[in-house]
Design an enzyme around this catalytic site. Structure first.
Site, mmCIF file in Angstrom:
data_model
loop_
_atom_site.group_PDB
_atom_site.id
_atom_site.type_symbol
_atom_site.label_atom_id
_atom_site.label_comp_id
_atom_site.label_asym_id
_atom_site.label_seq_id
_atom_site.Cartn_x
_atom_site.Cartn_y
_atom_site.Cartn_z
ATOM 1 C CE LYS A 182 70.655 -13.562 54.967
ATOM 2 N NZ LYS A 182 71.002 -12.108 54.966
ATOM 3 C CD GLU A 257 64.258 -10.634 69.615
ATOM 4 O OE1 GLU A 257 63.393 -9.749 69.391
ATOM 5 O OE2 GLU A 257 65.472 -10.426 69.584
ATOM 6 C CD GLU A 392 61.612 -2.789 66.397
ATOM 7 O OE1 GLU A 392 61.567 -3.405 65.309
ATOM 8 O OE2 GLU A 392 62.018 -3.299 67.454
HETATM 9 P P1 NAI Z 1 65.062 -7.758 58.332
HETATM 10 O O1 NAI Z 1 64.156 -8.401 59.303
HETATM 11 O O2 NAI Z 1 64.538 -7.580 56.957
HETATM 12 O O3 NAI Z 1 66.429 -8.580 58.249
HETATM 13 C C1 NAI Z 1 66.853 -9.535 59.202
HETATM 14 C C2 NAI Z 1 67.506 -10.687 58.474
HETATM 15 O O4 NAI Z 1 66.555 -11.314 57.633
HETATM 16 C C3 NAI Z 1 68.681 -10.299 57.574
HETATM 17 O O5 NAI Z 1 69.665 -11.303 57.613
HETATM 18 C C4 NAI Z 1 68.030 -10.261 56.201
HETATM 19 O O6 NAI Z 1 68.936 -10.468 55.144
HETATM 20 C C5 NAI Z 1 67.058 -11.406 56.306
HETATM 21 N N1 NAI Z 1 65.938 -11.323 55.373
HETATM 22 C C6 NAI Z 1 65.343 -10.210 54.866
HETATM 23 N N2 NAI Z 1 64.356 -10.545 54.030
HETATM 24 C C7 NAI Z 1 64.326 -11.890 53.980
HETATM 25 C C8 NAI Z 1 63.531 -12.835 53.267
HETATM 26 N N3 NAI Z 1 62.558 -12.454 52.425
HETATM 27 N N4 NAI Z 1 63.773 -14.149 53.457
HETATM 28 C C9 NAI Z 1 64.741 -14.558 54.297
HETATM 29 N N5 NAI Z 1 65.525 -13.721 54.975
HETATM 30 C C10 NAI Z 1 65.322 -12.392 54.835
HETATM 31 O O7 NAI Z 1 65.502 -6.380 58.953
HETATM 32 P P2 NAI Z 1 66.255 -5.125 58.288
HETATM 33 O O8 NAI Z 1 65.738 -4.848 56.911
HETATM 34 O O9 NAI Z 1 67.696 -5.333 58.423
HETATM 35 O O10 NAI Z 1 65.789 -3.978 59.277
HETATM 36 C C11 NAI Z 1 64.488 -3.429 59.139
HETATM 37 C C12 NAI Z 1 63.846 -3.154 60.474
HETATM 38 O O11 NAI Z 1 63.717 -4.354 61.215
HETATM 39 C C13 NAI Z 1 64.622 -2.233 61.392
HETATM 40 O O12 NAI Z 1 64.374 -0.913 61.094
HETATM 41 C C14 NAI Z 1 64.084 -2.622 62.747
HETATM 42 O O13 NAI Z 1 62.886 -1.939 63.015
HETATM 43 C C15 NAI Z 1 63.782 -4.093 62.604
HETATM 44 N N6 NAI Z 1 64.839 -4.930 63.178
HETATM 45 C C16 NAI Z 1 64.592 -5.623 64.327
HETATM 46 C C17 NAI Z 1 65.591 -6.370 64.902
HETATM 47 C C18 NAI Z 1 65.391 -7.134 66.160
HETATM 48 O O14 NAI Z 1 66.335 -7.349 66.889
HETATM 49 N N7 NAI Z 1 64.211 -7.618 66.445
HETATM 50 C C19 NAI Z 1 66.929 -6.425 64.334
HETATM 51 C C20 NAI Z 1 67.085 -5.707 63.105
HETATM 52 C C21 NAI Z 1 66.067 -4.984 62.570
#
Ligand code: NAI
Ligand code: MG
Length: 499
Positions: A182, A257, A392
């Site tokens: 996903k 991660e 972050e």
């Molecule tokens: P997110 O953590 O919400 O999204 C990552 C993945 O999880 C995406 O595929 C999203 O569709 C999925 N996801 C979101 N909510 C979910 C749920 N309830 N159940 C299952 N899957 C779910 O991150 P987002 O909104 O894209 O970015 C927000 C913040 O996260 C960024 O500003 C950054 O600070 C952090 N981030 C950290 C990353 C890393 O490499 N550790 C990568 C991307 C974002």
């Protein structure tokens, strides 16, 4: 996936070896961060699509060709896929640039390098050996087997869509699992394009599936599905926590991660020119949108002013603009919510009394067009207790914090909830070793930054995550151990006691 001029590319999901629309028939746009305009339509998946994909993966796990393939043949398929990645590296890189805003200068190298994960785990597939245990029981043979888990759900973020997929997919398949991917709703196109290579490599239908859409709509149903044995996640710690809680209900395995607030620590005995480059690379590469961003610069008081001056001088030269140009060094932010988030944090930092000595707002240079660009930004006068030092940002925003000595550098370095990575700049061997031991981080770089490899374990301490990716040991994250006892006794002894 043709793109006639003026229309949007239209993608399909990949389930059970078929290219399909979502059951709702709905799509949503994916934007090009450089133009600020949509370029593709992605199917908006829901719980029914998650169900279809998990069923397909479960069917492929329990029957058909996949479970019959021996590990050597599984490895050969992975290596075939790696060869195909090599052939298509350039076109995959171009999609990442269009959909994500990453630099072609970085992506043309990264997509080719990504093949190494498939070669490496392809090679490891038939080297997963059990043990014969010299048992203490008479007339008994005891040995172990390392078996796959079943269906793995891999949920990935937008910052490195294909690379972070490789980190999960390659070991999961090498271990004999089947997978539902996903990708992030902001960057689904490259993973869908990549499925053409999975198809061409000859993986049986259902071994790898992709559902697209929003986290709560299609991601969470995957996590909750009873036939999913493990969830591999990269993303925010907020979403990671939600997923962990939900996975706990089904006692599912997880690897996570979850980002960081990594200190890049410069001592007064460092090679200054190299340290300046290392700090710049840690925060402005990939527009700071990396989990490993060195977003806190800890610099020894005695060299603070001189170092900041050099840093600003180099930071000023960063060329912004079209990420498709090999000359560009800082590209756009990937999506509007992230763009707003970074600008909000810049305001928060100013409100907290930090002083912007470089940048400090949106970029309105002509070469940035209508894209979502933020100026590379450096704040001095930051205290580690400020939000700008604790939270972050995931953008090109650096906080500079002075320290007196090693003890204080360690104390400040470790005083965050995260522990993904740390950088240390020193020419003292003793100090390099001492600091590497004392910093609470899954990766410590000394006199370098942002180095990762398929050979070396990567993951977080504290709120930065659970489990590791890459390297030999992590294949265990996709396996479970079975202990087999075979009696060679001619007679069964007293049946009423433990053997
Ligand atoms: P997110 O953590 O919400 O999204 C990552 C993945 O999880 C995406 O595929 C999203 O569709 C999925 N996801 C979101 N909510 C979910 C749920 N309830 N159940 C299952 N899957 C779910 O991150 P987002 O909104 O894209 O970015 C927000 C913040 O996260 C960024 O500003 C950054 O600070 C952090 N981030 C950290 C990353 C890393 O490499 N550790 C990568 C991307 C974002
Ligand atoms: Mg996009």
């Amino acid at each position: 996936m043709d793109t006639p001029a003026g229309t949007l590319a239209r993608y399909k999901m990949f389930i059970g070896g078929e290219w399909v629309d979502g059951t709702s028939g709905e799509t949503f746009p994916s934007d090009n961060p450089y133009t600020g305009k949509p370029w593709a339509l992605i199917p908006r998946g829901n719980a029914q699509d998650a169900e279809r994909a998990v069923r397909a993966a479960h069917k492929a796990y329990t029957g058909g060709e996949w479970p019959k393939l021996n590990a050597t043949k599984r490895g050969a398929l992975l290596r075939k896929l790696a060869d195909l990645i090599g052939d298509q590296a350039r076109s995959l890189a171009e999609i990442e640039v269009r959909d994500n805003g990453k630099l072609i200068a970085e992506m043309s190298v990264q997509t080719a390098y990504m093949a190494q994960w498939y070669y490496y785990y392809g090679g490891l597939a038939d080297k997963i050996e059990g043990a014969v245990i010299p048992t203490d029981k008479p007339d008994m043979l005891n040995y172990t087997r390392h078996e796959p888990l079943g269906v793995v759900a891999a949920i990935t973020p937008w910052n490195s869509p294909l690379l972070l997929t490789a980190w999960k997919l390659a070991p999961a398949l090498a271990a004999g699992n089947t997978v539902v991917l996903k990708p992030s709703e902001y960057t689904s196109a490259s993973v869908l394009e990549f499925m053409k290579l999975v198809e061409a490599a000859g993986f049986p239908p259902g071994v790898v599936n992709v559902v697209t859409g929003f986290g709560p709509e299609v991601g969470m149903p995957l996590v909750e599905h009873p036939l999913v044995a493990k969830v591999a996640f990269t993303g925010s710690d907020r979403t990671g926590t939600l997923i962990y809680q939900s996975a706990a209900k089904g006692l599912k395995r997880v690897t996570m991660e979850l980002g960081g607030k990594s200190p890049n620590i410069v001592f007064d005995d460092a090679h200054m020119e190299n340290a300046v480059k290392g700090v710049i690379s840690g925060i402005f590469a990939a527009t700071g949108q990396t989990c490993i961003a060195g977003s806190r610069l800890l610099v020894q008081e005695s060299v603070h002013d001189e170092f900041v001056e050099k840093l600003v001088a180099l930071g000023k030269t960063a060329r912004m603009g079209n990420p498709m140009s090999m000359e560009t060094q800082v590209g756009p932010v990937t999506n509007p919510p992230q763009y707003r988030k970074i600008l909000d944090y810049i305001d928060i930092a100013k409100g907290e009394g930090a002083k912007p000595v470089l940048g400090g707002g949106k970029a309105s240079r002509p070469e940035c067009g209508d894209g979502w660009f933020v100026e590379p930004t450096i704040f001095t006068g930051v205290k580690n207790s400020m939000r700008i030092a604790q939270e972050e940002v995931f953008g090109p925003v650096l906080s500079v914090i002075p320290f007196r000595d090693e003890d204080e550098a360690v104390a400040i370095g470790n005083d965050v909830v995260y522990g993904l990575a740390a950088g240390v700049w020193t020419q003292s061997m003793r100090r390099a070793l001492a600091m590497s031991e004392r910093l609470q981080a899954g990766t410590v770089w000394v006199n370098t930054y942002r180095a990762v490899s398929y050979l070396s374990p990567f993951g977080g301490y504290k709120r930065s995550g659970l489990g590791r990716e890459s390297g030999q040991d992590m294949i265990r994250e996709y396996l479970q151990t079975k202990s087999i006892w075979i009696s060679t006794a001619t007679e069964i002894p007293n049946p009423f006691i433990l053997r």
